[in-house]
Enzyme design. Sequence first.
Site, PDB file in Angstrom:
ATOM      1  N   GLU A   1       0.715  -1.175   0.067  1.00 26.12           N
ATOM      2  CA  GLU A   1      -0.007   0.060   0.068  1.00 26.12           C
ATOM      3  C   GLU A   1       0.797   1.400  -0.051  1.00 26.12           C
ATOM      4  O   GLU A   1       0.595   2.276  -0.684  1.00 26.12           O
ATOM      5  CB  GLU A   1      -0.880  -0.041   1.027  1.00 26.12           C
ATOM      6  CG  GLU A   1      -2.105  -1.091   1.110  1.00 26.12           C
ATOM      7  CD  GLU A   1      -1.470  -2.522   1.656  1.00 26.12           C
ATOM      8  OE1 GLU A   1      -0.464  -2.516   2.485  1.00 26.12           O
ATOM      9  OE2 GLU A   1      -2.278  -3.286   1.536  1.00 26.12           O
TER      10      GLU A   1
ATOM     11  N   HIS B   1     -10.402  -3.898  10.997  1.00 23.57           N
ATOM     12  CA  HIS B   1     -11.063  -3.840  10.001  1.00 23.57           C
ATOM     13  C   HIS B   1     -12.452  -2.717  10.044  1.00 23.57           C
ATOM     14  O   HIS B   1     -13.245  -2.636   9.358  1.00 23.57           O
ATOM     15  CB  HIS B   1     -11.472  -4.930   9.220  1.00 23.57           C
ATOM     16  CG  HIS B   1     -10.743  -5.688   8.401  1.00 23.57           C
ATOM     17  ND1 HIS B   1      -9.253  -5.642   8.589  1.00 23.57           N
ATOM     18  CD2 HIS B   1     -10.860  -6.491   7.385  1.00 23.57           C
ATOM     19  CE1 HIS B   1      -8.763  -6.234   7.488  1.00 23.57           C
ATOM     20  NE2 HIS B   1      -9.470  -6.964   6.973  1.00 23.57           N
TER      21      HIS B   1
END
Lengths: 344, 331
Positions: free
Chosen positions: B56, B125
């Site tokens: 990322e 998450h």
Amino acid sequence: MDDLQAVAVPETGVLLEMYRRMLRIRRFDERAVDRHGKGEIPGPMHTSIGQEATAVGACLAVNEDDYMTGTHRSHGHPIAKGVGLDALMAELMGKGSGVCGGKGGSMHLADFSVGSLGESGIVASAMPVAVGAALSAQIRGSGQVVICFFGDGAVNEGAFHESLNLAAVWHLPVIFVCENNGYGITTPVDAASAVPVVADRAAAYAMPGVRLDGQDVLAVYGSVREAAERARRGEGPSLIEAMTYRFREHSEMGSNFSFGPYRSDEEIAEWLERDPLVLFRTAVLEAGLIPAVELDEIETEVDAEAAAAVKFARRSDFPPPEQAYVGLYLDERREPASLELDYA
Amino acid sequence: MPELTYRQAITAAMAEELRRDERVFVMGEDARADLWATSGLYAEFGDRIRDTPLSELGFTGAAIGAAMTGLRPIVDLQIAQLVYNAFEQIANQAAKSRYMYNGQVSVPIVIRAAMGYGGSSAAHHSDRPYPMLMNLPGIKIICPTTPADVKGMIKSAVRDPDPVIVFEDNNLMLQKGEVGGPEDVVPIGVGKLCRIGEDVTIVAIAGAVPRALEAADRLADEGISADVIDPRTLVPLDRDMILDSVRKTGRLVVADPANRTCGAAAEISAIVAEEAFAALRAPIRRVTAPDMVVPFSPALEAGFYPDADKIVAAAHSVVGGHDAEVFAGAH
């Protein structure tokens, strides 16, 4: 650089330009050190003295419209890429005529007009950006390549790994040039890297890796040229590790400041003997490639350029304070207005 | 006007911009798969939809470098927590480059980050990271809440010359609504007055917007009328819309599913306290998530986020029961 006959020597014009640009870096930084000591250049400053050959050899091996990203020790990179000294010195002094209008400073000397895409105060931060410029060149089919400069300290950042892997898996035209000067501030490479030969890491990314003498401008030039040709053929990135040395401290902290005895006197003396400017001058004179008078002329010209840059920078005005509050977004009407409160 | 779900609207926005401008491309993990909002794009656009390794930091930085050199990347971070992995590049390269290089360069990048909270996705998450990014001058942050807005605002983001981060709310993904056509864009930086009232201003963010509208319905049944504002953009915030409303109602409730400290609700409250203090007839109330790690069990997570009950209670506390005049008299 002992035997010039053994390597492919570039044409005389390139040799002269190599000497000119290396000298520009040296004289620029010598004067910057002087002015920093006098308090005319504020903030932290890291000089390129001793590392000129790597920057110049690499930048002269590519075209003006090819891209380049730098590091925190990066005065030399834009000079090597062809930027004039005036706006760079003005930037160091925080003047409005600086290459970034006084907003960037020593660690952010970008001049996009010669493909210099920025320098980074955070180690390895410019590496993913370099990969992105190469991706852009590939998508646009422009044929451009990107030189990504970084130091030995950067190779233990996650950004190094992600950048080399991305560039390799996408076959991007990047030349990763590691300026290995042996130390991350004071920490020696072998205390920081389990695999201390940076070039060996190329194997992990299925790209060619080579370690060479970073004080030898011709060796760097030759190797980067080869890597650039490979990149332009669509064969992907290369990793070049140039062994070099910074002749001064990590940063300028006042004339008597020392970071401690992390480098031995013997080691420093050995490297000072390997001054890239002296090595080059000696080699081309011994090979009879350039008459001494031409090199002397360049020295005179560059001395004058560096002196003029200081003069230009000192005479330039500081930017008006209101400049601090503009330029965050292209559309200034959208700028957050929290500083505009009127308490009257 | 076609009707699409929020997720279909995101896909349609990207597809239309890909058709309109050849500089646009999409990159992200599993971007070519028929998964989430990039579903179907690869079939039409081929190589302009780029799968990335799990890097990322690297691929966000690469998108920044591509944006600096003439392209218009859309980065799909898939889940909003991946903003943390990419943070260094967002903070140092995307946000600072235009200013630091004195306007020599633009970074026209769009980063899409979908927030999935409230569904037992557990601690790693379930974050809503936009407050941290609000503290980074140089990027724009949008959090559209309807299919029309998410489509029109992503289109604006792609056309914007500066970095824009889109926080999409997974709790809204299946919501349906009419959307604009290929030429319709919704501007960044302009809030939406979703409902007009007199007694209290409710500013709601992201997934709290439908809850605030539900609360406003219930308050209306009691005779309390509310302005409900969806800022839609957090940076730059439509301060005027919020201040104008509070100057009218004299009361402010901010509902925000992100954490409380230094959050969007805190910033909106501070702006109102500084600039419309004289208009306030009651203390400002924030309805936010607690400053806690999000737990896994539905039994534990259930009470975390703003809902209609909490927003109604907050409104009651500032309006003073059903009779606003009584509250004003006691002031």
